[in-house]
Motif scaffolding. Sequence first.
Motif, mmCIF file in Angstrom:
data_model
loop_
_atom_site.group_PDB
_atom_site.id
_atom_site.type_symbol
_atom_site.label_atom_id
_atom_site.label_comp_id
_atom_site.label_asym_id
_atom_site.label_seq_id
_atom_site.Cartn_x
_atom_site.Cartn_y
_atom_site.Cartn_z
ATOM 1 N N LEU A 1 3.565 1.389 6.979
ATOM 2 C CA LEU A 1 2.895 2.491 6.292
ATOM 3 C C LEU A 1 3.463 3.835 6.746
ATOM 4 O O LEU A 1 3.560 4.787 5.950
ATOM 5 C CB LEU A 1 1.389 2.428 6.563
ATOM 6 N N ASN B 1 2.663 7.031 -6.603
ATOM 7 C CA ASN B 1 1.658 7.778 -7.355
ATOM 8 C C ASN B 1 1.402 9.183 -6.844
ATOM 9 O O ASN B 1 1.018 10.069 -7.623
ATOM 10 C CB ASN B 1 0.342 6.993 -7.373
ATOM 11 N N PHE B 2 1.621 9.418 -5.543
ATOM 12 C CA PHE B 2 1.225 10.711 -4.989
ATOM 13 C C PHE B 2 2.366 11.479 -4.304
ATOM 14 O O PHE B 2 2.418 12.706 -4.381
ATOM 15 C CB PHE B 2 0.073 10.511 -3.984
ATOM 16 N N ILE B 3 3.270 10.804 -3.625
ATOM 17 C CA ILE B 3 4.303 11.516 -2.865
ATOM 18 C C ILE B 3 5.551 11.738 -3.703
ATOM 19 O O ILE B 3 6.026 12.850 -3.855
ATOM 20 C CB ILE B 3 4.641 10.745 -1.570
ATOM 21 N N TYR C 1 6.280 11.529 3.237
ATOM 22 C CA TYR C 1 5.504 12.773 3.090
ATOM 23 C C TYR C 1 6.201 13.922 3.811
ATOM 24 O O TYR C 1 6.308 15.034 3.279
ATOM 25 C CB TYR C 1 4.088 12.587 3.645
ATOM 26 N N LEU D 1 2.354 1.902 -3.467
ATOM 27 C CA LEU D 1 1.395 2.502 -4.401
ATOM 28 C C LEU D 1 1.184 3.987 -4.107
ATOM 29 O O LEU D 1 1.165 4.823 -5.025
ATOM 30 C CB LEU D 1 0.059 1.762 -4.329
ATOM 31 N N ILE D 2 1.035 4.322 -2.833
ATOM 32 C CA ILE D 2 0.786 5.728 -2.456
ATOM 33 C C ILE D 2 2.001 6.590 -2.751
ATOM 34 O O ILE D 2 1.881 7.669 -3.331
ATOM 35 C CB ILE D 2 0.385 5.823 -0.969
ATOM 36 N N GLU D 3 3.178 6.113 -2.335
ATOM 37 C CA GLU D 3 4.393 6.910 -2.546
ATOM 38 C C GLU D 3 4.691 7.088 -4.030
ATOM 39 O O GLU D 3 5.003 8.203 -4.482
ATOM 40 C CB GLU D 3 5.577 6.235 -1.848
ATOM 41 N N THR E 1 6.791 4.245 4.762
ATOM 42 C CA THR E 1 6.638 4.436 3.313
ATOM 43 C C THR E 1 5.760 5.625 2.934
ATOM 44 O O THR E 1 5.908 6.172 1.837
ATOM 45 C CB THR E 1 6.050 3.166 2.669
ATOM 46 N N VAL E 2 4.870 6.028 3.819
ATOM 47 C CA VAL E 2 3.965 7.153 3.508
ATOM 48 C C VAL E 2 4.199 8.334 4.450
ATOM 49 O O VAL E 2 4.453 9.453 3.997
ATOM 50 C CB VAL E 2 2.486 6.713 3.579
ATOM 51 N N ILE F 1 0.843 -1.204 0.000
ATOM 52 C CA ILE F 1 0.000 0.000 0.000
ATOM 53 C C ILE F 1 0.876 1.252 0.000
ATOM 54 O O ILE F 1 0.616 2.218 -0.736
ATOM 55 C CB ILE F 1 -0.943 0.018 1.224
ATOM 56 N N GLY F 2 1.921 1.245 0.812
ATOM 57 C CA GLY F 2 2.839 2.377 0.861
ATOM 58 C C GLY F 2 3.538 2.600 -0.468
ATOM 59 O O GLY F 2 3.735 3.739 -0.895
#
Length: 291
Positions: free
Chosen positions: A272, A221-223, A280, A217-219, A275-276, A214-215
């Motif tokens: 998480l 695509n967004f971070i 961030y 994917l978030i990192e 990684t997020v 999950i981390g």
Amino acid sequence: MIANILTADFNITIIKFLQQFSNPFLDKLAESITMTGEQYFSIGAILVIYLCINKNLGYRLGFASLFSNSINSIVKNIFKVPRPIGTSGVRSLRLETAGGYSFPSGHTQNASVLWTNLMKNIKKRWIYILGFIMIISVALSRLYLGVHRPVDVFFGFVFGVLCMFIVNGIFDCKEIKTRICGLLILIAVSLIVTIAYGDLDLYKQFGSIVGFFIGYLIEKNFIKFNEKASVTQNMIKILIAVIGYVILELGLKAVLPNLKVFAGIRYFFIILWVTVGTTYIIKKFKLYKLN
């Protein structure tokens, strides 16, 4: 047939041969070397590489390490080979790191995943030399300490290399959907192993690999944080990650029920955070080189 090979006498003969050179200095040296094959060493190395050196390599290392742990658990529970501890003439040390079954060696597998990953992705002569020395040293330390047989460390190396190639093959896929499907298969394997054998460490590993996925994917695509930074900035990044880990570990442990499934949830949020949450903050406060 297989069971006879895994516990054949030649294994004990080799252990006894190594232990004939035992002395207090070699005891301490072997114990120190074997620590580099433990999960805490791998986690520390992956954390530094991910946050401070090369995040893409960090992803490869993280997924390979977590997948490797699941494979190690599958094989150990299939063959159920007892350790050589207690065998006549074999002296066993550092028993706190020798729980569970013997085949294959988790320490050797951990070291193999870490160092062969570095060899494959960095491709520097000094990494090849250092990696080879470290893998052999960890394997020999497990034999010298009398907690594994030669066949255990050999197949620990084999399984570690296989896990490395599988994960790197997934990340080498240019098609994003194929890569995601590959990672989901790794997660499915981890879930099956956790349900089948279900010890505390497996729940922690499953929570970790889901959190890492999950981390990721978030990192991605967004971070999209930049890991290149000064020494001071890198120290701050590691400090942020560690402080968050301590808060989540102690806080969630205090409020969540003392059940294995909640240990998995705890580790999900810890990974998480790294990684997020940490990435961030790195991007938000520009803890990276601007040029």
